[in-house]
Design a protein around this motif. Structure first.
Motif, short mmCIF file in Angstrom:
data_model
loop_
_atom_site.label_atom_id
_atom_site.label_comp_id
_atom_site.label_asym_id
_atom_site.label_seq_id
_atom_site.Cartn_x
_atom_site.Cartn_y
_atom_site.Cartn_z
N ASN A 621 20.68 6.78 -50.68
CA ASN A 621 19.88 7.14 -51.85
C ASN A 621 19.09 5.92 -52.36
O ASN A 621 17.91 6.04 -52.76
N ALA A 625 15.16 5.58 -52.63
CA ALA A 625 14.50 5.28 -53.91
C ALA A 625 13.56 4.10 -53.77
O ALA A 625 12.42 4.12 -54.28
N ARG A 642 12.58 14.03 -56.03
CA ARG A 642 13.80 13.48 -55.42
C ARG A 642 14.96 14.44 -55.72
O ARG A 642 15.20 14.79 -56.87
#
Lengths: 769, 178
Positions: A621, A625, A642
């Motif tokens: 993640n 990001a 997202r």
């Protein structure tokens, strides 16, 4: 009934030792000693009856009528009851056996009835005839002539005795009158003797005795005169004379008596009372005796005895007849009971082995092969039983062998079954498709891989191969099958290409004929492998080689071209403006295109020299990001959303390579949506790209999805997306997705593309946890 | 065969009828501490018996005398029992009847006679006031009876069923008054 008997007989097959049952007590019918004893008793009883019949007339009448007849009748009654019991018992048994339907019950019933008929009918006839003979024989004992003779003879003897008694009595009366009463009363022996002497000497009587009567006492002997003719040794003044004198003195009219003598003959005595003539008072008693010769007396007595026996026989006729009939009935009953028992025994003796054999056959048929029959005789039936036991033993041995063979077969079958299941499991699990065909050309088996690769279902099992492969895309398989030769074991191989949902599927197929034990054609096995990834890999490798060569061959002249163009630009820097502008424009174009070619060659080189990933535990993640942050405020019309899963576990990835994957996929999505100035979708939705993650613990992977709501990818292009040098973009090198695929593959993951709903495309990347 | 059977049946009926014709008169008399019993067997000296006697067989008339007390609820109780046997033997040579009488095995009397009537009397009728039982155990004013059963030996038993009885029975009640 299962009986295990006599396993020790030498002719029987050897059997495993087992506990023998306690020896059965032999019944009476099978014990020769008891049978012999019974026969001896029977003959003893018959002999006793014969003796009894012979002595019956000599027995005491009381004993005859009170004991013998009763005993014989009781014995007869007992034997009748025994006979009835034996017959009733066997009749009931026969009825029960017939009702139960026992084997040979009808035969046994007929046999028993025949034997009983042969026994009872003659016995009853003999009994009737014999009884009549006995009755008629007893009747013949008596006849009128014999009766007359015996009666007359007895009358003669009686009359003679009576005459002698009368004579003696008359002499006694006369002597009583002759002898002077006063002499008797006075006890004058001489006077009395002299008075008596003439009577004796003249032979009128043989003996005269005079008794004197005393008042209140018994008469006492006074004098006796005896003739010399009397036999010596006769009792003088015997007790009989004393009793007779007393009887006469008492006034009795019974004044005669016969006294047997020891030497034979009898004395006939008669008494007379002597009275005083004056007073008529009894003063004495005279006993006169005469001798009957022994021979004559004996003959008379015999005559009377014969007469009495004859009369007694008539009186005792009924008991005697009863004794004879009872004896005869007893003999008949003994014969009848014996014959009946023997008949029943013989019937049993004949049918019992057959019944035992039938029962034994039923036991053997029911599977109880340990059943044995005890041989009861040594005759042919015994041999038959021995043969049966031998057969049963051999059957038991054969069954044991069969049982062992069956167990071996079961074990082998189980092994084969396990092996078959193992092979089936392997066939089901392997990616290679396998189809077996029978000699008749029908599908015998087909594994899951074959069903999946050929898009068939399990219903094809049993169908003809030509029907199964009649489908257009499967015709190459049918052609391949036709190439194999049933007479040889040489396989036929061919690579065929099928189209599945617009994707090309490459199958390496091989058809191998099967030969039976006789060498004949027994079917075929069709094996095919999906070699699409292999071909794809080969293509990639080929492209990589081409890219490397191109990069090497193209990049080398680019730098001189670029340098030459810049030299020309500098050279014409002082040229007229028009020429300088032209040169500037041309050199700029050349330098730009060379630069593009360099980039293109660099991409090719990079594709060819993709380094091995340096995977470290990373937060996917976070990587995403950071990567998506590069697109912040970059595209105003395209939304990048997202959807990261929380708590996603760390996975081992090369962060830079994964970032490149994400950038490539997002760039492709932006390109599919129409670029940074993309217009809204026909549905009104804004152009949107969704980047999400999700953990799939069950499969041990983390999924990364990049989806867009663009127009999507056609099915024909979908499979070629990951091929090098394939691009749907006007300026694409066609290596982006190929590189993405390689990166994911080197991370041990996979990537696939599917349609988004309602529109668009979804790229799904699976990375191992 | 059928004729023989009918004959046997006839004789059986006749013998039964003869036995039924015989009568036994019993007269008990308690006196002086004894129970005196008189009895007389009538119509018993049948031709069959007479023939048996004259055949020289020893013929016995057996009298079983029971002193009994009636019971309404159970079998009659027997207080005392005695047996008298009168035996005759006829000598066909001397034509003399030898008669003997015993009581419970003891010889009580022995007689000879040439007269058949005397012998018959001694055998069947000459039983007058015989002191057979003691009355000591009898209850006063209670009712008793004397039962006499008579039969002859040897029996003229039949073949088919020798257990057939031809006893003649007579009994007379009396009330014991001491």
């Amino acid at each position: 009934m299962t009986t295990v008997r006599d396993a020790r007989r030498p002719t029987l097959p050897a059997r495993p030792p087992r506990a023998l049952p306690p020896p059965e007590r032999r019944p009476f019918r099978d014990n020769p000693r008891l049978i012999l004893l019974g026969i001896i008793l029977l003959f003893g009883a018959l002999a006793a009856m014969i003796v009894l019949a012979d002595q019956s007339t000599e027995l005491s009448p009381d004993f005859l009528s009170e004991v013998v007849l009763y005993a014989l009748s009781a014995a007869d009654l007992t034997m009748v009851l025994a006979l009835v019991f034996v017959l009733a018992r066997n009749v009931v048994k026969l009825l029960v056996e017939r009702r139960r339907g026992l084997p040979f019950s009808r035969f046994r019933a007929k046999l028993v009835l025949a034997m009983l008929g042969l026994t009872i009918i003659p016995s009853v006839l003999v009994l009737l005839v014999g009884g009549e003979l006995i009755r008629s024989s007893t009747e013949r004992w008596f006849s009128q002539p014999i009766d007359d003779v015996l009666r007359s003879a007895n009358e003669i003897a009686v009359d003679y005795y009576r005459d002698r008694e009368t004579v003696v009595a008359n002499h006694a009366e006369r002597i009583a009158r002759v002898v002077p009463a006063a002499a008797v009363e006075a006890g004058d022996f001489d006077a009395v003797r002299s008075a008596l002497a003439p009577e004796v000497t003249q032979g009128r009587v043989g003996l005269v005795e005079v008794y004197r009567i005393h008042e209140g006492s018994a008469p006492t002997p006074l004098v006796a005169v005896e003739s010399p003719s009397l036999p010596l040794g006769h009792p003088r003044s015997s007790a009989s004379a004393d009793r007779l004198a007393a009887r006469v003195a008492s006034g009795s009219t019974d004044r005669r008596v016969h006294e047997p003598l020891d030497g034979g003959g009898e004395l006939v005595r008669a008494g007379a009372l002597m009275r005083d003539p004056a007073t008529n008072r009894p003063v004495g008693v005279v006993i006169a005796s005469d001798h009957l010769a022994g021979e004559f007396a004996e003959h008379s007595r015999r005559i009377t005895e014969a007469y009495e026996q004859y009369r007694q026989l008539r009186v005792l006729k009924r008991p005697l007849e009863g004794v004879y009939l009872s004896l005869f009935l007893m003999m008949t009953l003994m014969i009848l009971v014996g014959a009946t028992w023997m008949g029943l025994y013989l019937a049993k003796r004949i049918t019992r082995p057959v019944q035992m054999l039938a029962a034994g056959a039923r036991e053997i048929g029911a599977g109880r092969l340990d059943h044995r029959i005890e041989p009861e005789t040594r005759d042919e039936f015994g041999s038959l039983v021995e043969a049966f036991n031998t057969m049963a033993g051999e059957l038991a041995g054969s069954q044991r062998k069969l049982e062992r063979s069956r167990l071996d077969l079961e074990r082998k079958n189980q092994q084969l079954d396990e092996r078959r299941r193992y092979i089936e499991t392997v066939l089901e699990r392997i990616a290679t498709g396998v189809i077996s065909l029978g000699a008749d050309g029908r599908v015998g088996t087909i594994n899951a891989a074959a069903l999946r690769l050929l898009e068939l279902d399990g219903a094809v099992v049993g169908a003809r191969a030509e029907d199964v492969f009649a489908r257009e895309d499967l015709r190459p398989l049918e052609a391949l099958l036709k190439r194999i030769h049933p007479s040889t074991a040489d396989p036929a191989a061919q690579e065929i290409a099928l189209t599945r949902e617009g994707r090309e599927l490459h199958l390496a197929t091989a058809a191998t004929p099967l030969q039976g034990e006789d060498g004949g054609f027994a079917g075929a096995v069709l094996v095919f492998d999906d070699v699409t990834p292999l071909i794809r890999t080969q293509r990639v490798a080929a492209w990589r080689d081409v890219a490397r060569r191109l990069a090497h061959e193209i990049k080398n002249p680019l730098t001189p071209i670029q340098l030459s163009a810049e030299r020309m630009r500098r050279h014409f820097g002082g040229a007229p403006a028009a020429a300088r502008a032209l040169v500037e424009e041309c050199t700029t174009t050349i330098v730009g295109e060379v630069e593009s070619l360099k980039n293109l060659v660099d991409e090719f080189a990079q594709f060819a020299r993709m380094p091995a990933p340096r995977a470290v535990p990373s937060d996917l993640n976070g990587v995403l990001a950071d990567t998506l942050a590069l697109y912040k405020d970059l595209f105003h019309e395209v939304r990048i959303e997202r959807q990261f899963a929380e708590g996603l576990p760390a996975i081992r990835v090369d962060v830079e390579q994964i970032r490149r994957v994400v950038i490539n996929l997002v760039d492709n999505a932006v390109e599919a949506l129409g670029g940074g100035a993309a217009a809204a979708r026909p549905s009104g939705d804004p152009p949107t790209i969704v980047v999400g993650t999700r953990a799939d613990a069950a499969n041990g992977v983390v999924r990364l999805t990049v989806s867009d709501n663009g127009p999507g990818i056609s099915a024909a292009d979908r499979d070629k997306l990951f091929m090098p040098y394939y691009s749907t973009k006007r300026r694409g090198s066609g290596l982006g997705l190929a590189i993405v695929r390689r990166i994911i593959a080197e991370h041990g993951g996979s990537i696939e593309v599917t349609d988004n709903v309602p529109t668009g495309t979804v790229f799904t990347v699976e990375l191992p946890m | 065969m059928m004729r023989r059977g009918l004959a046997a049946l006839f004789w059986a009926v006749m013998l039964t009828a003869a036995a039924a014709a015989a009568q036994l008169q019993v007269t008990p008399l308690p006196r002086d501490g004894r129970v005196l019993v008189s009895f007389k067997l009538a119509n018993a000296f049948t031709d069959e018996i007479r023939a048996a006697v004259h055949s020289g067989l020893t013929i016995s008339f057996v009298y079983r005398i029971d002193l009994k007390r009636s019971s309404a609820l159970w079998l009659d109780s027997t207080i005392a029992t005695t047996e008298i046997t009168a035996t005759v033997r006829y000598d066909n040579l001397t034509r003399v009847y030898h008669v003997t009488r015993t009581q419970d095995g003891r010889i009580e009397r022995a007689e000879t006679t040439e007269r058949e009537e005397d012998a018959r009397t001694w055998l069947t009728s000459d039983f007058d006031k015989l002191p057979l039982f003691s009355s000591a155990s009898l209850e006063a004013n209670s009712e008793y009876y004397v039962r006499v059963r008579a039969h002859t030996t040897p029996r003229n038993a039949s073949f088919v069923w020798p257990w057939e009885r031809h006893d003649v029975t007579g009994q007379t009640k009396f009330t014991f008054v001491p």
